[in-house]
Design a protein around this motif. Structure first.
Motif, PDB file in Angstrom:
ATOM      1  N   PRO A 183       0.810  -1.217   0.000  1.00 42.55           N
ATOM      2  CA  PRO A 183       0.000   0.000   0.000  1.00 42.55           C
ATOM      3  C   PRO A 183       0.844   1.269   0.000  1.00 42.55           C
ATOM      4  O   PRO A 183       1.826   1.378   0.742  1.00 42.55           O
ATOM      5  CB  PRO A 183      -0.815  -0.123   1.294  1.00 42.55           C
ATOM      6  CG  PRO A 183      -0.906  -1.585   1.539  1.00 42.55           C
ATOM      7  CD  PRO A 183       0.403  -2.154   1.059  1.00 42.55           C
ATOM      8  N   GLY A 184       0.458   2.206  -0.882  1.00 37.56           N
ATOM      9  CA  GLY A 184       1.135   3.491  -0.954  1.00 37.56           C
ATOM     10  C   GLY A 184       2.337   3.539  -1.866  1.00 37.56           C
ATOM     11  O   GLY A 184       2.847   4.620  -2.160  1.00 37.56           O
ATOM     12  N   GLU A 185       2.788   2.399  -2.386  1.00 32.61           N
ATOM     13  CA  GLU A 185       4.044   2.370  -3.136  1.00 32.61           C
ATOM     14  C   GLU A 185       3.869   2.629  -4.629  1.00 32.61           C
ATOM     15  O   GLU A 185       4.607   3.419  -5.219  1.00 32.61           O
ATOM     16  CB  GLU A 185       4.752   1.021  -2.941  1.00 32.61           C
ATOM     17  CG  GLU A 185       5.443   0.884  -1.600  1.00 32.61           C
ATOM     18  CD  GLU A 185       6.319  -0.351  -1.548  1.00 32.61           C
ATOM     19  OE1 GLU A 185       6.347  -1.109  -2.555  1.00 32.61           O
ATOM     20  OE2 GLU A 185       6.974  -0.567  -0.517  1.00 32.61           O
ATOM     21  N   THR A 186       2.903   1.975  -5.247  1.00 33.50           N
ATOM     22  CA  THR A 186       2.819   1.944  -6.706  1.00 33.50           C
ATOM     23  C   THR A 186       1.436   2.363  -7.188  1.00 33.50           C
ATOM     24  O   THR A 186       0.421   1.964  -6.614  1.00 33.50           O
ATOM     25  CB  THR A 186       3.120   0.524  -7.231  1.00 33.50           C
ATOM     26  OG1 THR A 186       4.384   0.098  -6.725  1.00 33.50           O
ATOM     27  CG2 THR A 186       3.151   0.504  -8.750  1.00 33.50           C
ATOM     28  N   PHE A 187       1.404   3.149  -8.271  1.00 37.61           N
ATOM     29  CA  PHE A 187       0.149   3.526  -8.906  1.00 37.61           C
ATOM     30  C   PHE A 187      -0.335   2.372  -9.768  1.00 37.61           C
ATOM     31  O   PHE A 187       0.355   1.937 -10.689  1.00 37.61           O
ATOM     32  CB  PHE A 187       0.330   4.784  -9.757  1.00 37.61           C
ATOM     33  CG  PHE A 187      -0.905   5.185 -10.526  1.00 37.61           C
ATOM     34  CD1 PHE A 187      -1.844   6.026  -9.954  1.00 37.61           C
ATOM     35  CD2 PHE A 187      -1.133   4.726 -11.816  1.00 37.61           C
ATOM     36  CE1 PHE A 187      -2.991   6.399 -10.641  1.00 37.61           C
ATOM     37  CE2 PHE A 187      -2.273   5.093 -12.520  1.00 37.61           C
ATOM     38  CZ  PHE A 187      -3.202   5.934 -11.926  1.00 37.61           C
ATOM     39  N   ARG A 188      -1.530   1.869  -9.462  1.00 40.82           N
ATOM     40  CA  ARG A 188      -2.160   0.826 -10.265  1.00 40.82           C
ATOM     41  C   ARG A 188      -3.619   1.214 -10.440  1.00 40.82           C
ATOM     42  O   ARG A 188      -4.409   1.098  -9.496  1.00 40.82           O
ATOM     43  CB  ARG A 188      -2.058  -0.545  -9.579  1.00 40.82           C
ATOM     44  CG  ARG A 188      -0.653  -1.079  -9.443  1.00 40.82           C
ATOM     45  CD  ARG A 188      -0.639  -2.429  -8.707  1.00 40.82           C
ATOM     46  NE  ARG A 188       0.702  -2.930  -8.558  1.00 40.82           N
ATOM     47  CZ  ARG A 188       1.372  -3.623  -9.475  1.00 40.82           C
ATOM     48  NH1 ARG A 188       0.766  -3.926 -10.618  1.00 40.82           N
ATOM     49  NH2 ARG A 188       2.599  -4.041  -9.259  1.00 40.82           N
ATOM     50  N   TYR A 189      -3.970   1.696 -11.631  1.00 43.36           N
ATOM     51  CA  TYR A 189      -5.338   2.146 -11.861  1.00 43.36           C
ATOM     52  C   TYR A 189      -6.289   0.999 -11.569  1.00 43.36           C
ATOM     53  O   TYR A 189      -6.138  -0.095 -12.124  1.00 43.36           O
ATOM     54  CB  TYR A 189      -5.512   2.627 -13.300  1.00 43.36           C
ATOM     55  CG  TYR A 189      -6.820   3.354 -13.523  1.00 43.36           C
ATOM     56  CD1 TYR A 189      -6.898   4.732 -13.371  1.00 43.36           C
ATOM     57  CD2 TYR A 189      -7.974   2.653 -13.857  1.00 43.36           C
ATOM     58  CE1 TYR A 189      -8.106   5.398 -13.569  1.00 43.36           C
ATOM     59  CE2 TYR A 189      -9.178   3.303 -14.051  1.00 43.36           C
ATOM     60  CZ  TYR A 189      -9.240   4.681 -13.910  1.00 43.36           C
ATOM     61  OH  TYR A 189     -10.429   5.335 -14.079  1.00 43.36           O
ATOM     62  N   SER A 190      -7.281   1.242 -10.711  1.00 43.18           N
ATOM     63  CA  SER A 190      -8.094   0.141 -10.227  1.00 43.18           C
ATOM     64  C   SER A 190      -9.548   0.534 -10.030  1.00 43.18           C
ATOM     65  O   SER A 190      -9.892   1.269  -9.104  1.00 43.18           O
ATOM     66  CB  SER A 190      -7.526  -0.381  -8.891  1.00 43.18           C
ATOM     67  OG  SER A 190      -8.340  -1.400  -8.358  1.00 43.18           O
ATOM     68  N   ASN A 191     -10.415   0.014 -10.906  1.00 40.91           N
ATOM     69  CA  ASN A 191     -11.844   0.133 -10.670  1.00 40.91           C
ATOM     70  C   ASN A 191     -12.238  -0.610  -9.398  1.00 40.91           C
ATOM     71  O   ASN A 191     -13.101  -0.159  -8.634  1.00 40.91           O
ATOM     72  CB  ASN A 191     -12.623  -0.427 -11.860  1.00 40.91           C
ATOM     73  CG  ASN A 191     -12.520   0.451 -13.092  1.00 40.91           C
ATOM     74  OD1 ASN A 191     -12.724   1.653 -13.027  1.00 40.91           O
ATOM     75  ND2 ASN A 191     -12.192  -0.153 -14.228  1.00 40.91           N
ATOM     76  N   ALA A 192     -11.580  -1.744  -9.162  1.00 39.01           N
ATOM     77  CA  ALA A 192     -11.870  -2.526  -7.967  1.00 39.01           C
ATOM     78  C   ALA A 192     -11.520  -1.754  -6.701  1.00 39.01           C
ATOM     79  O   ALA A 192     -12.161  -1.942  -5.656  1.00 39.01           O
ATOM     80  CB  ALA A 192     -11.115  -3.852  -8.009  1.00 39.01           C
ATOM     81  N   GLY A 193     -10.520  -0.879  -6.775  1.00 40.15           N
ATOM     82  CA  GLY A 193     -10.173  -0.059  -5.619  1.00 40.15           C
ATOM     83  C   GLY A 193     -11.299   0.887  -5.244  1.00 40.15           C
ATOM     84  O   GLY A 193     -11.592   1.092  -4.054  1.00 40.15           O
ATOM     85  N   TYR A 194     -11.944   1.480  -6.238  1.00 35.25           N
ATOM     86  CA  TYR A 194     -13.075   2.373  -5.952  1.00 35.25           C
ATOM     87  C   TYR A 194     -14.293   1.572  -5.496  1.00 35.25           C
ATOM     88  O   TYR A 194     -15.082   2.051  -4.670  1.00 35.25           O
ATOM     89  CB  TYR A 194     -13.399   3.224  -7.180  1.00 35.25           C
ATOM     90  CG  TYR A 194     -12.620   4.531  -7.179  1.00 35.25           C
ATOM     91  CD1 TYR A 194     -13.252   5.728  -6.879  1.00 35.25           C
ATOM     92  CD2 TYR A 194     -11.255   4.548  -7.438  1.00 35.25           C
ATOM     93  CE1 TYR A 194     -12.538   6.927  -6.854  1.00 35.25           C
ATOM     94  CE2 TYR A 194     -10.531   5.733  -7.406  1.00 35.25           C
ATOM     95  CZ  TYR A 194     -11.175   6.922  -7.112  1.00 35.25           C
ATOM     96  OH  TYR A 194     -10.462   8.096  -7.067  1.00 35.25           O
TER      97      TYR A 194
END
Length: 373
Positions: A183-194
């Motif tokens: 967590p917090g390290e890498t940008f990974r575009y995520s619909n699942a995150g929202y």
């Protein structure tokens, strides 16, 4: 989803010089400040061959809105100024706004973690997600994969009245596996995150994401056109329809009637199943530009405008050359929203098709209009 272009890539030029270069180029090839919304809508209709185009411009305290084309290809029914448009992933900024508002109302805590909130209802939650916060989810830095798997998308398709339960079941399976990055390290575009952020809100408040959005964003901001899923009704061309690309030629598209097949599964709501009129969508951007204190405090707006160290994405916005920008699409619609907090100007471009030409010209035109000054 976002796609880069030359006007958005980092470079050593100063912001002012880059704007001058963009503006000079656009004198010959694209939109300029002299463009009205109608001029831009008419030109994009011809250039993209989208069935319809909607344009909203905000500059100097004035909003200019125009549309061109027809609600469904071949229908002969013209699109109208007040019609709603599907936002796709531009709905993420509204979910982020909801999180900020609920924080200020004391319904949730800014530093609430995924483990604290969802741990009790997701017994198989992987410990790697325990410390994930709302801000990390909204900045795509939680290490969560981009989307539910094809099996979930098929299983939860069709007309359903259990989006919260569906969302919990999907997220439970996704978060039982270890995160792709800390967590917090890498940008990974995520619909699942929202989707996960939406589930956290539902678990913390006992209300559905849709009810929370209606009560704390749509109603208080006067967004009367707001709704969920594809707009309009089947059997009547009472709103623009999204269009699917044909097989033989990408610009030959066919309209898709409103209904389950016209959008992503309902469980993906927090990631992008909202529709709004151009006027209401621009009202949201104006609230950002003016940092409306009736919507959020200064600290709340900072949370949505200022990314973390080393990041260029915050609260549903990608930041390039000082511009907050985002694209949204469910493959049948395309929507670009961009705002310059420094100049107080904003642009929205909406299409009821998402062909490659629409995607390229939409983003280029938005950045070009903001840069031509």
């Amino acid at each position: 989803m976002m796609r880069p272009n030359w006007a958005m890539l980092p470079c050593p030029l100063t912001r002012r010089l880059r704007r001058l270069l963009i503006g000079a180029t656009l004198l010959f090839s694209g939109p300029a400040m002299a463009d009205t919304a109608q001029t831009l809508a008419d030109r994009l209709l011809t250039q993209t061959r989208s069935p319809a185009v909607g344009v909203a411009l905000f500059a100097g305290g004035t909003t200019d809105i125009a549309v061109a084309g027809e609600r469904a290809r071949g229908s002969g029914v013209p699109v109208e100024i007040g019609d709603p448009w599907h936002l796709g992933s531009n709905g993420k900024a509204l979910t982020a706004l909801l999180v900020a508002r609920l924080t200020e109302l004391g319904r949730i805590g800014r530093d609430d973690t995924l483990g604290e909130t969802l741990g009790p209802v997701l017994p198989d939650l992987h410990p790697g997600y325990a410390t994930v916060t709302y801000d990390q989810l909204l900045a795509h830095r939680a290490g969560i994969r981009a989307n539910p798997g094809l099996r979930e998308l098929f299983r939860y398709s069709g007309a359903r009245d259990t989006p919260t339960r569906d969302r919990r079941e999907i997220i439970a399976r996704l978060l039982a596996k270890p995160p792709a990055s800390a967590p917090g390290e890498t940008f990974r575009y995520s619909n699942a995150g929202y989707m996960t952020a939406g589930l956290m809100l539902e678990t913390a408040t006992g209300q559905s994401w849709r009810d929370l959005m209606q009560a704390h964003v749509f109603a208080p901001m006067g967004l009367d056109s707001a709704g969920f899923g594809a707009p309009g009704s089947d059997g009547a061309f009472d709103a623009p329809r999204g269009h699917k690309s044909g097989v033989m030629a990408l610009f030959r598209v066919r309209p898709v009637p409103p209904g389950p097949s016209a959008d992503n599964i309902e469980a993906m709501g927090p990631a992008g199943r909202i529709h709004l009129s151009l006027a209401d969508h621009m009202a949201v951007l104006r609230a950002h530009l003016t940092r409306d204190t009736e919507v959020l405090s200064a600290q709340g707006w900072n949370r949505l405008h200022i990314p973390g160290p080393g990041a260029d994405y915050v609260g549903g916005w990608l930041i390039r050359d000082g511009v907050h920008l985002h694209n949204g699409s469910n493959t049948m619609w395309f929507n670009t929203a961009a705002m310059d907090l420094e100049t107080g100007r904003a642009i929205i471009l909406a299409f009821n098709a998402a062909t490659p030409k629409v995607q390229k010209l939409s983003q280029d035109s938005a950045m070009g209009w903001l840069g031509a000054q």
